[in-house]
Design a protein around this motif. Structure first.
Motif, short mmCIF file in Angstrom:
data_model
loop_
_atom_site.label_atom_id
_atom_site.label_comp_id
_atom_site.label_asym_id
_atom_site.label_seq_id
_atom_site.Cartn_x
_atom_site.Cartn_y
_atom_site.Cartn_z
N SER A 204 -2.60 5.13 -3.44
CA SER A 204 -3.66 6.07 -3.06
C SER A 204 -3.03 7.44 -2.82
CB SER A 204 -4.39 5.60 -1.80
OG SER A 204 -3.48 5.41 -0.73
N GLU A 205 -3.87 8.46 -2.84
CA GLU A 205 -3.39 9.83 -2.69
C GLU A 205 -4.17 10.49 -1.56
OE1 GLU A 205 -1.88 13.28 -5.78
OE2 GLU A 205 -3.64 12.10 -6.29
N PRO A 206 -3.52 11.33 -0.76
CA PRO A 206 -4.20 11.91 0.40
C PRO A 206 -5.15 13.04 0.03
CG PRO A 206 -1.99 12.82 0.22
CD PRO A 206 -2.10 11.75 -0.83
N ARG B 68 0.86 -1.19 0.00
CA ARG B 68 0.00 0.00 0.00
C ARG B 68 0.90 1.24 0.00
NH1 ARG B 68 -2.00 -3.01 4.01
NH2 ARG B 68 -1.33 -1.52 5.60
N VAL B 69 0.85 1.98 -1.09
CA VAL B 69 1.71 3.16 -1.26
C VAL B 69 0.85 4.42 -1.24
CG1 VAL B 69 3.31 4.35 -2.80
CG2 VAL B 69 3.35 1.85 -2.66
N ALA B 70 1.19 5.34 -0.32
CA ALA B 70 0.57 6.67 -0.33
C ALA B 70 1.48 7.57 -1.14
CB ALA B 70 0.40 7.20 1.09
N TYR B 71 0.95 8.11 -2.23
CA TYR B 71 1.77 8.93 -3.11
C TYR B 71 1.63 10.40 -2.76
CZ TYR B 71 3.52 11.39 -7.19
OH TYR B 71 4.19 12.24 -8.01
N HIS B 72 2.76 11.04 -2.44
CA HIS B 72 2.78 12.48 -2.17
C HIS B 72 3.24 13.19 -3.43
CE1 HIS B 72 3.75 16.41 -0.56
NE2 HIS B 72 5.01 16.26 -0.98
N ALA B 73 2.38 14.03 -3.99
CA ALA B 73 2.72 14.79 -5.20
C ALA B 73 3.47 16.05 -4.79
CB ALA B 73 1.46 15.14 -5.97
N ALA B 74 4.78 16.07 -5.04
CA ALA B 74 5.58 17.26 -4.71
C ALA B 74 5.05 18.46 -5.47
CB ALA B 74 7.04 17.01 -5.07
N CYS B 75 5.04 19.62 -4.82
CA CYS B 75 4.54 20.85 -5.47
C CYS B 75 5.29 21.16 -6.75
CB CYS B 75 4.66 22.03 -4.51
SG CYS B 75 3.65 21.89 -3.04
N SER B 76 6.61 20.98 -6.71
CA SER B 76 7.41 21.28 -7.88
C SER B 76 7.10 20.36 -9.04
CB SER B 76 8.91 21.20 -7.53
OG SER B 76 9.18 20.03 -6.78
N GLN C 214 5.77 21.60 -12.75
CA GLN C 214 5.98 20.91 -14.02
C GLN C 214 4.69 20.31 -14.59
OE1 GLN C 214 9.62 18.39 -14.10
NE2 GLN C 214 10.01 19.13 -12.04
N LYS C 215 3.60 20.46 -13.86
CA LYS C 215 2.29 19.95 -14.30
C LYS C 215 2.33 18.43 -14.52
CE LYS C 215 1.02 24.23 -14.26
NZ LYS C 215 0.41 24.75 -13.02
N LEU C 216 3.05 17.73 -13.66
CA LEU C 216 3.12 16.27 -13.72
C LEU C 216 2.49 15.70 -12.46
CD1 LEU C 216 6.83 15.87 -14.93
CD2 LEU C 216 4.77 15.68 -16.33
N LYS C 217 1.27 15.24 -12.56
CA LYS C 217 0.60 14.73 -11.38
C LYS C 217 0.19 13.26 -11.53
CE LYS C 217 -2.88 15.71 -7.91
NZ LYS C 217 -3.96 16.60 -7.44
N GLN D 25 1.86 1.35 3.77
CA GLN D 25 3.07 0.65 4.19
C GLN D 25 4.32 1.42 3.80
OE1 GLN D 25 1.35 -2.89 2.15
NE2 GLN D 25 2.35 -4.05 3.79
N VAL D 26 4.16 2.31 2.83
CA VAL D 26 5.27 3.16 2.40
C VAL D 26 4.68 4.43 1.79
CG1 VAL D 26 5.42 2.04 0.14
CG2 VAL D 26 7.41 3.27 1.03
N ILE D 27 5.39 5.54 1.94
CA ILE D 27 5.02 6.81 1.30
C ILE D 27 6.03 7.06 0.19
CG2 ILE D 27 4.83 9.31 1.61
CD1 ILE D 27 4.11 8.69 4.59
N ALA D 28 5.53 7.40 -1.00
CA ALA D 28 6.41 7.67 -2.14
C ALA D 28 6.32 9.13 -2.54
CB ALA D 28 6.02 6.77 -3.33
N ALA D 29 7.45 9.69 -2.95
CA ALA D 29 7.50 11.08 -3.43
C ALA D 29 8.60 11.18 -4.47
CB ALA D 29 7.76 12.04 -2.27
N GLY D 30 8.63 12.31 -5.18
CA GLY D 30 9.62 12.49 -6.23
C GLY D 30 10.59 13.62 -5.97
N ASN D 31 10.74 13.99 -4.68
CA ASN D 31 11.60 15.13 -4.35
C ASN D 31 12.23 14.89 -2.98
OD1 ASN D 31 12.55 17.91 -4.93
ND2 ASN D 31 11.33 18.43 -3.13
N ILE D 32 13.55 15.00 -2.89
CA ILE D 32 14.27 14.71 -1.65
C ILE D 32 13.84 15.63 -0.52
CG2 ILE D 32 16.22 16.17 -2.34
CD1 ILE D 32 16.40 12.97 -0.18
#
Length: 424
Positions: free
Chosen positions: A344-346, A313-321, A326-329, A384-391
């Motif tokens: 899933s997304e919060p 189960r991955v909660a995806y955090h969409a980084a603002c940048s 970049q309009k990539l969601k 079970q894990v949170i995923a994001a695309g920005n450190i």
């Protein structure tokens, strides 16, 4: 919005640009609904519309910025959620950056402010210095309560309990494609990320070569200039950006510049604007046009057939940048789903986590409140894990939760044959 710049003022290209941006604003206030600082503070001057009025007054009158104006503009995250919401296409990002540059040149900050900002600009963009600073912070942490400034305490809090070893994959070299070569890409290896989490670049290299990319780490690649650009230190930003541009321009047969830190990607894709009127403008525009987030390259090449992950189960955090800058969601989420994760997304996914480059160090109270709100919306999903695309987002969120936080590329690498991420 009506403006009153003089013809003489408008002969300056930057003033003319500000005038064009300001005149696009129709005062509708839609931006207030998605502005994180307005949500937290409830002050009109801490909304994009309020800040636009402050910037207009400051630039039109060419006045020395006052403490009130600087306070409200410093509180802006630069998350660009307002640009996603704005029906009139107001380029708030360019306007706030210009205002910060004006403040940097014309405002006499308090001594501690100047010292902290100078220190951050001299440390964060340089991985070796940053690593040494993080090691020193670990030893200073027990004495945090003695620190006279809340921002110094925030800097100590940022230091992780341990640092990863230096990755030799970040050295200049070429990683050949596995099988037929489909693309030749340059990898922007970042700066702060190389000190905080070396596994992100390692996973990126493994994944891209597996998908048919020849990955080049060119000589001289380093900081993209984003951190100092958003601090208003535009000359410093262009200096480091120019080195990166020249390093990428030296790669023959370059198909794309790959970025796995979305905060960097938003700035790099806008290099043409950063270098407008500069001798490097043409090359900067070309390299900026080749810049792609790693998720864009993976989506273009496609995940290999049979790529299947453990159904975590991955909660995806969409980084603002990524989503606003970049309009990539949808793309990164769809890749994770295709790989076999339950994604899933919060709620309120458009709101910032409070990281925003150096913001969590310079505005720790507002940043902490935004982190608390973000973590609550993520944890309610029982991931079970949170995923994001920005450190920056990863470090910010990890400080508020016990759930593992990983880069999306680490999960995609694992799903396509790479090692299980150590963070799990």
């Amino acid at each position: 919005m009506q403006t009153s710049f003089t013809p003489e003022q408008l002969r300056d290209p930057k003033t003319a640009e500000a005038n064009s941006i300001l005149r696009a604003c129709v005062h509708c206030g839609f931006c207030t609904a998605t502005c994180p600082t307005y949500q937290v503070l409830g002050d009109e001057l801490d909304s994009p519309r309020g800040r636009i009025y402050l910037i207009k007054d400051m630039l039109e009158n060419e006045r020395v910025p006052d403490d009130k104006t600087v306070m409200h503009l410093d509180r802006c995250l630069g998350c660009l959620a307002c640009m996603t919401t704005c029906p009139s296409g107001v380029h708030y990002g360019h306007l706030i950056d210009q205002a910060r540059g004006y403040i940097e040149k014309n405002y006499d900050r308090p001594v501690m402010d100047r010292l902290l900002r100078w220190t951050l600009a001299r440390i964060l963009p340089y991985p070796g210095r940053f690593r040494l600073a993080l090691l020193a912070a670990r030893f200073a942490k027990p004495f945090k309560g003695l620190m006279p400034d809340r921002r110094l305490r925030a800097m100590l809090d940022m230091a992780p309990p341990k640092l990863p070893p230096v990755s030799r994959n970040d050295d200049p070299q070429v990683f050949p494609a596995v099988g037929e070569r489909r693309m030749r890409v340059g990898l922007s290896i970042g700066c702060a990320q190389r000190a905080l989490d070396t596994e992100i670049n390692d996973a990126t290299i493994r994944l891209l070569t597996r998908l048919g990319c020849e990955v080049v780490i060119p000589e001289g690649v380093g900081c993209c200039g984003a951190l100092t650009e958003h601090m208003g230190k535009h000359d410093e930003a262009r200096g480091t950006a120019a080195k990166l541009i020249r390093s990428m321009a030296g790669i023959e047969g370059l198909d794309a510049v790959v970025i796995n830190t979305s905060g960097c990607g938003t700035t790099m894709k806008d290099y043409g604007h950063m270098f407008a009127g500069h001798e490097l403008e043409e090359e900067a525009t070309r390299i900026g046009g080749l810049c792609r987030d790693v998720s864009e390259i993976v989506a273009k090449l496609g995940l290999p057939e049979g790529a299947r992950a453990e159904p975590l189960r991955v909660a995806y955090h969409a980084a603002c940048s990524l989503q606003h800058g970049q309009k990539l969601k949808a793309g990164p989420k769809e890749l994770l789903k295709t790989a076999g994760f339950e994604v899933s997304e919060p709620a309120d996914s458009h709101l910032c986590c409070g990281s925003a480059g150096t913001y969590n160090l310079m505005q720790p109270e507002i940043s902490a409140e935004l982190r608390t709100r973000k973590v609550e919306t993520l944890e309610v999903l029982k991931p079970q894990v949170i995923a994001a695309g920005n450190i920056g987002c990863m470090m910010q969120i990890a400080r508020g939760t016990g759930v593992p936080v990983l880069h999306s590329v680490q999960l995609l690498d694992w799903a396509t044959g790479g090692p299980r991420p150590a963070g799990l």
